[in-house]
Scaffold this active site. Structure first.
Site, PDB file in Angstrom:
ATOM      1  N   GLU A 253       0.801  -1.234   0.000  1.00 21.10           N
ATOM      2  CA  GLU A 253       0.000   0.000   0.000  1.00 21.10           C
ATOM      3  C   GLU A 253       0.836   1.289   0.000  1.00 21.10           C
ATOM      4  O   GLU A 253       0.719   2.103   0.910  1.00 21.10           O
ATOM      5  CB  GLU A 253      -0.968  -0.006   1.190  1.00 21.10           C
ATOM      6  CG  GLU A 253      -1.912  -1.193   1.185  1.00 21.10           C
ATOM      7  CD  GLU A 253      -2.933  -1.152   2.333  1.00 21.10           C
ATOM      8  OE1 GLU A 253      -2.801  -0.290   3.219  1.00 21.10           O
ATOM      9  OE2 GLU A 253      -3.846  -1.986   2.326  1.00 21.10           O
TER      10      GLU A 253
ATOM     11  N   GLU B  63      -6.295 -10.740  -1.041  1.00 19.07           N
ATOM     12  CA  GLU B  63      -7.145 -10.455   0.125  1.00 19.07           C
ATOM     13  C   GLU B  63      -8.606 -10.339  -0.289  1.00 19.07           C
ATOM     14  O   GLU B  63      -9.331  -9.444   0.178  1.00 19.07           O
ATOM     15  CB  GLU B  63      -6.691  -9.158   0.811  1.00 19.07           C
ATOM     16  CG  GLU B  63      -5.211  -9.127   1.158  1.00 19.07           C
ATOM     17  CD  GLU B  63      -4.752  -7.858   1.891  1.00 19.07           C
ATOM     18  OE1 GLU B  63      -5.610  -7.099   2.377  1.00 19.07           O
ATOM     19  OE2 GLU B  63      -3.530  -7.639   1.968  1.00 19.07           O
TER      20      GLU B  63
END
Ligand code: XIL
Length: 408
Positions: A186, A299
């Site tokens: 991220e 995810e």
């Protein structure tokens, strides 16, 4: 004639024995050619395990070399019914939190590997692989590190040294036992255009070189682990593909600089209230593959608004259809791209999902309900995998009546 047609269909449905009957029937009244055709083309082949609702996802996926995974938290291992699902359905596990820096080094120099070790042992016992998650992320850092950096205790070089030590310690501890590491997580902005976020904690405090260095150190610590850049909204979720393009530019730059990076993880956190393009996801995975990189869905979950966090019943009935649809389409994009090597969900039951705690009013995000019963999304994944693993069974050739032109 009507009689004959009815008995043909009935005989066809009855399988092999009936098929012989159908051939005999055709033989009586039809041409010799038709009879031969019917006799040689039946019965239909139904591969063992094809669309049998008891076949675990991992067994189907294994037939095409794909791994199916879930995030695993300690409760998944400790609760027998949950453990049974995790052990039978999945063959790659990601620790939900247990390998994050905050957990493994709660105080400087004091390590707690309990959760991480348990996860790796559980994987060994279940003949599953492990996705290590995650080495360099701005969230879930230990308080001592945040406090020391906020107090200005470290120069950039000293912070990079700490990162190096962290990576060497953790990757070294599990050397040879981790399939894929999410090295950097991220780092990109959600803006259009997107870029490496200049206000990211690591970028501010250690400088952008922390990204290539993290990959280099992880590679030094474990030469065999596949090293991934991992992020959300880089697979068709933002409509513009802006964040995908930034991820592409980032990993392309790393490759050009000779940095050891082997794959890109698209987290796949979807929400039924937003648009999303399955075609774009497939194209984005192909795009990463064009660089010679592997990819993974790391995810996956699909959240929606629910009545409450306990029962997690969707408030909009259409969500019952959007939910399995988005899971299915994510998987189908992966199935179409051979470089996409694993499909991991972020938790497997609504009882172990992070969603109710993080997204107010939302839930129902996984493929098993709060009572650990499979939802439609589970069966949708299962049928996609069955078709992928076996191919759709071929149709039985049937007698085609001559086409008569309508009289106008
Ligand atoms: C989440 C965990 O599931 C939560 O238990 C934790 O409190 C916060 O982090 N992207 C990631 C994951 O890369 O590590 C996050 O996991 C979810 C978003």
């Amino acid at each position: 004639m009507d009689m004959r047609r009815r008995s043909f269909l009935a005989a066809g449905a009855a399988g092999a024995a009936g098929a012989a009957g159908a051939a005999a029937l055709l033989g009586e009244a039809g041409t010799a050619e038709a009879a031969t055709q019917a006799a040689t083309e039946v019965p239909a082949r139904r591969p063992a395990g094809f669309l049998n609702e008891n076949v675990p996802l991992r067994d189907l996926a294994a037939k095409i070399g794909l791994r199916i995974g879930s995030a695993i938290i300690p409760q998944d291992i400790d609760t027998p019914t949950w453990n049974a699902i995790a052990a039978s359905q999945f063959d790659v596990y990601t620790p939900g939190n247990e390998m994050k820096w905050q957990v493994v080094e709660p105080e400087q120099g004091v390590f707690d590997w309990t959760g991480a070790d348990n996860l790796v042992s559980f994987a060994d016992a279940s003949r599953a692989l492990v996705r290590g998650h995650t080495l360099c992320w701005h969230n879930q850092l230990p308080n001592w590190l945040l406090a020391n950096v906020a107090a200005g205790d470290y120069t950039k070089t000293q912070l990079l040294d700490l990162l190096q030590q962290h990576i060497f310690t953790e990757v070294g501890r599990f050397r040879g036992r981790i399939w894929q590491w999410d090295v950097c997580n991220e780092f990109l902005t959600d803006s259009n255009p997107s870029q490496v976020d200049p206000s990211n904690w690591w970028i501010v405090n250690a400088g952008p070189e922390c990204i290539p260095l993290a990959f280099t150190w992880a590679h030094e610590a474990d030469r065999n682990a596949l090293l991934f850049y991992n992020d959300y909204n880089i697979g068709g979720e933002d409509g513009s593909n802006a964040k995908h393009n930034a991820a592409f530019a980032l990993v392309q730059g790393l490759l050009e600089d000779g940095i050891p990076i082997h794959g890109v993880g698209n987290q796949g956190h979807l929400d039924t209230q937003y648009g999303w393009s399955p075609q774009l996801l497939r194209q984005d995975l192909e795009h990463f593959a064009s660089l010679g990189l592997k990819s993974a869905i790391t995810e996956a979950d699909v959240r929606t608004f629910v009545n409450n966090a306990t029962a997690q019943v969707p408030t909009d009935n259409l969500a019952l259809f959007a939910h399995p649809f988005e899971f299915s389409e994510m998987l189908k994009a992966v199935l179409a791209v051979p470089e996409a090597i694993s499909f991991t969900m972020w938790g497997f039951t609504d009882s172990d999902s992070w969603v109710p705690g993080f997204f107010t009013g939302e839930g129902y995000a996984t493929v098993y309900d709060v009572n650990q019963q499979p939802k439609q999304a589970y069966y949708s994944l299962q049928s996609e995998l069955a078709i992928a693993a076996h191919g759709a069974p071929h149709r039985v050739k049937t007698y085609t009546p001559p086409i008569t032109r309508p009289i106008s």
